[in-house]
Design an enzyme around this catalytic site. Structure first.
Site, mmCIF file in Angstrom:
data_model
loop_
_atom_site.group_PDB
_atom_site.id
_atom_site.type_symbol
_atom_site.label_atom_id
_atom_site.label_comp_id
_atom_site.label_asym_id
_atom_site.label_seq_id
_atom_site.Cartn_x
_atom_site.Cartn_y
_atom_site.Cartn_z
ATOM 1 C CE LYS A 133 -3.090 -49.538 24.973
ATOM 2 N NZ LYS A 133 -2.724 -48.382 25.692
HETATM 3 C C1 LIG Z 1 1.387 -53.368 23.738
HETATM 4 C C2 LIG Z 1 1.382 -52.400 24.867
HETATM 5 N N1 LIG Z 1 1.959 -52.750 26.025
HETATM 6 C C3 LIG Z 1 1.998 -51.915 27.070
HETATM 7 C C4 LIG Z 1 1.469 -50.646 26.988
HETATM 8 C C5 LIG Z 1 1.542 -49.762 28.202
HETATM 9 O O1 LIG Z 1 0.299 -49.684 28.840
HETATM 10 P P1 LIG Z 1 -0.082 -48.420 29.711
HETATM 11 O O2 LIG Z 1 0.028 -47.256 28.776
HETATM 12 O O3 LIG Z 1 -1.457 -48.643 30.170
HETATM 13 O O4 LIG Z 1 0.918 -48.333 30.795
HETATM 14 C C6 LIG Z 1 0.870 -50.230 25.795
HETATM 15 C C7 LIG Z 1 0.285 -48.882 25.600
HETATM 16 O O5 LIG Z 1 -0.383 -48.337 26.330
HETATM 17 C C8 LIG Z 1 0.796 -51.138 24.717
HETATM 18 O O6 LIG Z 1 0.184 -50.804 23.588
HETATM 19 N N1 LIG Z 2 0.444 -47.271 24.348
HETATM 20 C C1 LIG Z 2 -0.718 -46.535 24.047
HETATM 21 C C2 LIG Z 2 -0.571 -45.082 24.333
HETATM 22 C C3 LIG Z 2 -1.879 -44.480 24.742
HETATM 23 O O1 LIG Z 2 -2.206 -44.974 25.990
HETATM 24 P P1 LIG Z 2 -3.637 -44.977 26.635
HETATM 25 O O2 LIG Z 2 -3.701 -46.281 27.343
HETATM 26 O O3 LIG Z 2 -3.682 -43.822 27.539
HETATM 27 O O4 LIG Z 2 -4.674 -44.877 25.574
HETATM 28 C C4 LIG Z 2 -1.131 -46.819 22.615
HETATM 29 O O5 LIG Z 2 -0.847 -47.900 22.158
HETATM 30 O O6 LIG Z 2 -1.720 -46.014 21.950
#
Ligand SMILES: Cc1ncc(COP(=O)(O)O)c(C=O)c1O
Ligand SMILES: N[C@@H](CCOP(=O)(O)O)C(=O)O
Length: 555
Positions: A133
């Site tokens: 992120k």
């Molecule tokens: C460590 C981790 N892997 C995978 C994901 C999944 O990613 P996305 O929500 O963009 O599909 C998340 C949360 O979003 C995460 O925090």
């Molecule tokens: N897995 C995410 C959930 C929120 O997802 P987002 O990519 O829409 O912000 C988290 O770790 O918070």
């Protein structure tokens, strides 16, 4: 057109914005917005998500010429396609990008490492909070600051534009957003996490940040409840106008945009590292998925011209996405019936009453994937385009179709099966895999035994899906599997998987210095009920306290 990039639209309606620099809502009621509008608004007023009116198609000769660029130069070339220089001049955008990635622990920002056979790992956890992120949220934090400084020039006190960011997190978005926004002027951040359902390190990373503009709310419920509260706040015209809500979740378009960069970058890294891989060859990306934001960025990279054979969605036991690709039905709760019909999985996983299961990969414990709506729009648009009408009609149809699917999801708990052509078009670009908790642990263990690499559980979900994909596609197609978090964030799962390995020592092999002593620090968090009106009151109260302190000169 600048940058040698074509769009397949009917030309810009204004002189300063190309079609890829203007935005519309997936539900069809909002269009013609600028990048600044969509970044500050986050969610469209009709409840839809913003997408560019056109995806820029980058000619082969142009994107191939980017192959030796640094991460930040590549990021500029990609991101600038979606932002008019009349909104952010080139030098300012370069400065925002350079500052955003200067906080990473490696100059490569997102390094690619060879894991095993044809599988390569794209390590996305080298930013401040050790999760993927950071790549987007460092950038988004600086963007917010840039727009706010400009809006507030010459303004004092309550005349200043004050952004109230509200976000939902299953663990990683929360700390990444907080690190991107802590201490920034004219922004308050409210981060909702499901109480007791994020990992201990994730919780500490959020709650030990004591900056006056950061507010952590622990909600009695699950991640979907947090996400619903955020959407309810955005849908409330009153708080939205009085508090100018902003989004840091991947509903915010800037999140997806920043993430497209590492798809291109890892492709070029592979070409540099592997003698048998040439620019122009196909690659598969495998993405541990929850809210569908990470993989959606890969879809944009593909549409821009990157040679992607397939994007492989890897879900944990919260498998709504996998069930959609298998059945064409997008339903919140598994219904009784066979696995093939989208029903209860054969291994007997019992869903909780609310439909979400707590797994070893908690950041993906998500039932409704918010960004899936963006892909639905493209699928509906492609379907509408086959009718031979004009582009305006196609877009209108796509907006109506998405609105109707989302209405059914809200009112009936699901929709589908979608038209055969829609499902076929989804299957052309994507495959999906569902990985159980036991398979996740087995994957962590086997990779440690075979190559000595410690995977975090989310990344392990992806690697298991990648191994299955290699069996289908053959080992000639390289697989880039996205490593979305550092294993130290999930000590419970990693220790469980590796407890019998004689030479494994979590503190020595995994734990980064940055996490040592986190549990001794002071914490600040508010408990709150799963009730959006209670959250609204808390937001009002705490913003008022913050602004009063600021006006009095103490914050
Ligand atoms: C460590 C981790 N892997 C995978 C994901 C999944 O990613 P996305 O929500 O963009 O599909 C998340 C949360 O979003 C995460 O925090
Ligand atoms: N897995 C995410 C959930 C929120 O997802 P987002 O990519 O829409 O912000 C988290 O770790 O918070």
């Amino acid at each position: 057109m600048s940058n040698g990039v074509a769009t397949n639209g009917n030309g810009s309606q204004d002189q300063t914005h190309t079609p890829s620099q203007r935005y519309l809502s997936t539900r069809g009621e909002d269009s013609g917005l600028s990048f600044e509008d969509v970044v500050l608004k986050g969610l469209a007023s009709d409840g839809g998500l913003y997408i560019p009116e056109e995806v820029p198609v980058v000619p082969e000769s142009v994107w191939q010429s980017w192959k030796d660029l640094s991460f930040t130069d590549l990021a500029y070339n990609i991101i600038s396609l979606y932002i008019s220089p009349s909104e952010i001049p080139a030098e300012d955008l370069k400065d925002i990008i350079n500052r955003s990635y200067a906080t990473f622990r490696t100059p490569d920002v997102t390094p690619l490492v060879h894991l095993q056979g044809s599988i390569h790992l794209l390590e996305l956890f080298h930013g401040p909070t050790f999760a993927f992120k950071d790549v987007a949220l460092q950038f988004l934090g600086n963007l917010f600051e840039y727009f706010l400084v400009r809006k507030n020039q010459g303004k004092e006190g309550r005349d200043r534009y004050h952004l109230t960011v509200v976000g939902a997190t299953s663990g990683d978005t929360g700390s990444a957003a907080i690190y991107g926004l802590r201490g920034k002027k004219d922004v308050s951040v409210f981060m909702l996490h499901p109480k007791g359902k994020v990992s201990p390190v994730q919780e500490l990373q959020m709650t030990t940040v004591l900056d006056a503009n950061v507010h952590n709310l622990a909600v009695t419920g699950n991640f979907d409840n947090c996400q619903d509260i955020v959407k309810a706040l955005f849908a409330d015209p009153e708080i939205n106008s009085t508090h100018k809500l902003g989004a840091v979740n991947s509903i915010n378009w800037a999140r997806i945009l920043a993430q497209t960069v590492y798809y291109f970058y890892s492709y070029f890294s592979l070409a540099r590292q592997s003698e048998s891989f040439n620019i122009g060859d196909n690659v598969r990306f495998v993405v541990p998925s929850g809210n569908f934001g990470d993989i959606l960025a890969g879809y944009f990279a593909f549409r821009m011209g990157l040679p992607v054979d397939k994007l492989v969605i890897a879900t944990n036991e919260n498998d709504i996405l996998d069930r959609f690709w298998k059945t064409g039905c997008y339903t919140k709760k598994p219904v009784s019936g066979s696995k093939a019909e989208g029903g209860v999985p054969e291994d007997g996983v019992k869903a909780h009453e609310d439909g979400v299961k707590e797994t070893m990969s908690p950041a993906m414990d998500i039932m409704v994937s918010s960004n899936f709506e963006r892909l639905l729009w493209f699928l509906a648009y492609q379907f509408a385009s086959s009718a031979g009408m004009d582009d305006e009609w196609n877009k209108k149809q796509a907006g109506q179709e998405v609105s109707s699917w989302l209405k059914d999801l809200k009112e009936k708990g699901g929709f589908g099966p979608v038209y055969k052509d829609v499902l076929e078009s989804a299957r052309r670009n994507f495959e999906s895999e569902r990985v159980s908790d036991q398979e996740t642990l087995d994957t962590i263990k086997s990779l440690y035994q075979e190559v000595g690499y410690v995977l975090d559980p989310h990344t392990a979900v992806g690697v298991e899906a990648a191994r299955r994909s290699v069996k289908r596609a053959g080992s000639d197609i390289p697989h880039i599997s996205l490593s979305t978090a550092h294993p130290a964030k999930f000590s419970g799962a990693v220790t469980l998987a590796l407890q019998d390995e004689a030479d494994f020592d979590f503190a020595a092999k995994v734990l980064p210095q940055e996490f040592v002593g986190l549990d001794q620090k002071e914490k600040r968090v508010n408990d709150v009920a799963n009730d959006w009106t209670a959250v609204r009151e808390l937001v009002r109260k705490q913003v008022e306290e913050e602004l009063t302190a600021r006006d009095a000169g103490s914050a």
